[in-house]
Design a protein around this motif. Structure first.
Motif, short mmCIF file in Angstrom:
data_model
loop_
_atom_site.label_atom_id
_atom_site.label_comp_id
_atom_site.label_asym_id
_atom_site.label_seq_id
_atom_site.Cartn_x
_atom_site.Cartn_y
_atom_site.Cartn_z
N TYR A 1 0.81 -1.20 0.00
CA TYR A 1 0.00 0.00 0.00
C TYR A 1 0.85 1.26 0.00
CZ TYR A 1 -4.27 -2.60 1.05
OH TYR A 1 -5.35 -3.44 1.00
N ALA A 2 0.40 2.25 -0.79
CA ALA A 2 0.85 3.61 -0.58
C ALA A 2 0.09 4.14 0.63
CB ALA A 2 0.57 4.46 -1.80
N MET A 3 0.79 4.87 1.49
CA MET A 3 0.17 5.39 2.70
C MET A 3 0.18 6.92 2.65
SD MET A 3 -0.65 2.65 4.27
CE MET A 3 -1.20 3.37 5.83
N GLY A 4 -0.81 7.51 3.28
CA GLY A 4 -0.86 8.96 3.25
C GLY A 4 -1.54 9.53 4.47
N THR B 1 2.24 11.87 1.36
CA THR B 1 2.10 10.47 0.99
C THR B 1 3.46 9.82 0.90
OG1 THR B 1 2.15 10.92 -1.39
CG2 THR B 1 -0.02 10.89 -0.33
N ILE B 2 3.46 8.50 1.04
CA ILE B 2 4.68 7.72 0.86
C ILE B 2 4.31 6.46 0.10
CG2 ILE B 2 4.45 6.66 3.17
CD1 ILE B 2 7.57 6.67 3.26
N GLU C 1 8.97 6.51 -1.72
CA GLU C 1 8.98 7.86 -2.29
C GLU C 1 7.95 8.73 -1.58
OE1 GLU C 1 10.22 6.56 -6.84
OE2 GLU C 1 8.13 6.90 -6.32
N THR C 2 8.33 9.95 -1.27
CA THR C 2 7.46 10.84 -0.50
C THR C 2 6.99 12.03 -1.32
OG1 THR C 2 9.36 12.04 0.38
CG2 THR C 2 8.53 10.19 1.68
N ASN C 3 5.85 12.55 -0.90
CA ASN C 3 5.26 13.72 -1.54
C ASN C 3 4.58 14.55 -0.47
OD1 ASN C 3 4.27 15.33 -3.83
ND2 ASN C 3 2.27 14.51 -3.27
N TYR C 4 4.75 15.88 -0.53
CA TYR C 4 4.20 16.76 0.49
C TYR C 4 3.43 17.91 -0.15
CZ TYR C 4 7.62 14.47 3.51
OH TYR C 4 8.37 13.54 4.21
N SER C 5 2.43 18.38 0.57
CA SER C 5 1.79 19.62 0.14
C SER C 5 2.75 20.77 0.39
CB SER C 5 0.49 19.84 0.90
OG SER C 5 0.75 20.14 2.25
N ASP C 6 2.61 21.82 -0.38
CA ASP C 6 3.51 22.96 -0.23
C ASP C 6 3.41 23.57 1.17
OD1 ASP C 6 3.09 24.21 -3.64
OD2 ASP C 6 4.44 22.69 -2.80
N SER C 7 2.26 23.48 1.79
CA SER C 7 2.06 24.13 3.08
C SER C 7 2.82 23.45 4.22
CB SER C 7 0.57 24.18 3.41
OG SER C 7 0.03 22.88 3.51
N VAL C 8 3.23 22.21 4.03
CA VAL C 8 3.93 21.50 5.10
C VAL C 8 5.36 21.11 4.72
CG1 VAL C 8 1.72 20.57 5.88
CG2 VAL C 8 3.24 19.14 4.48
N THR D 1 7.45 15.36 8.11
CA THR D 1 8.14 14.23 7.50
C THR D 1 7.28 12.98 7.65
OG1 THR D 1 10.31 15.17 8.05
CG2 THR D 1 10.23 12.83 7.47
N ILE D 2 7.00 12.34 6.53
CA ILE D 2 6.27 11.08 6.55
C ILE D 2 7.27 9.93 6.42
CG2 ILE D 2 5.85 11.06 4.04
CD1 ILE D 2 3.09 9.80 4.67
N SER D 3 7.01 8.85 7.15
CA SER D 3 7.88 7.67 7.07
C SER D 3 7.04 6.44 7.33
CB SER D 3 9.03 7.78 8.08
OG SER D 3 8.54 7.85 9.40
N ARG D 4 7.61 5.29 7.00
CA ARG D 4 6.87 4.05 7.21
C ARG D 4 7.82 2.97 7.73
NH1 ARG D 4 4.12 2.59 1.83
NH2 ARG D 4 3.63 0.64 2.93
N ASP D 5 7.24 2.06 8.51
CA ASP D 5 7.96 0.91 9.02
C ASP D 5 7.14 -0.31 8.62
OD1 ASP D 5 9.09 -1.16 10.47
OD2 ASP D 5 9.52 0.08 12.22
N ASN D 6 7.56 -0.96 7.55
CA ASN D 6 6.78 -2.10 7.05
C ASN D 6 6.77 -3.27 8.03
OD1 ASN D 6 6.18 -0.67 4.73
ND2 ASN D 6 7.68 -1.73 3.45
#
Length: 117
Positions: free
Chosen positions: A32-35, A50-51, A56-63, A68-73
């Motif tokens: 899954y992509a997570m967001g 989103t990650i 790969e990460t993506n952020y809104s300009d406002s943040v 920082t988004i991260s994941r631990d599978n």
């Protein structure tokens, strides 16, 4: 039924930090992509970050630059580290899991983040 369990919200002063967590024990998490999304009264839900399953990460300009988004599978968990919080970050934050191409998409119940002095 799939449940995404969010934790870590609350009240923080401007300039402070919070870390949100979202646990997803009932899904094949690595696929899954997570967001994280957020919503304020009277407004549409908006993307925060989103990650992808590949990290790969993506952020809104406002943040961008503050969050920082991260994941631990191994733990089936996604995190959102929020620094330098502003009053305009006040919202209900939602975790999302999306298996792209398979039409599997799940939401958490939402948790309140309030930034106020």
């Amino acid at each position: 039924q799939v449940q995404l369990v969010e934790s870590g919200g609350g009240l923080v002063q401007p300039g402070g930090s919070l870390r949100l967590s979202c646990s997803a024990p009932g899904i094949t998490f690595s696929m899954y992509a997570m967001g994280w999304y957020r919503q304020t009264p009277g407004k549409q839900r908006e993307l925060v970050a989103t990650i992808s399953k590949g990290g790969e990460t993506n952020y809104s300009d406002s943040v961008k630059g503050r969050f920082t988004i991260s994941r631990d599978n191994a733990k089936n968990t996604v995190y959102l580290q929020m620094n330098s919080l502003k009053p305009e970050d006040t919202a209900v934050y939602y975790c999302n899991a999306d298996w792209v191409g398979v039409s599997l998409n799940f939401w958490g119940q939402g948790l309140q983040v309030t930034v106020s002095s």
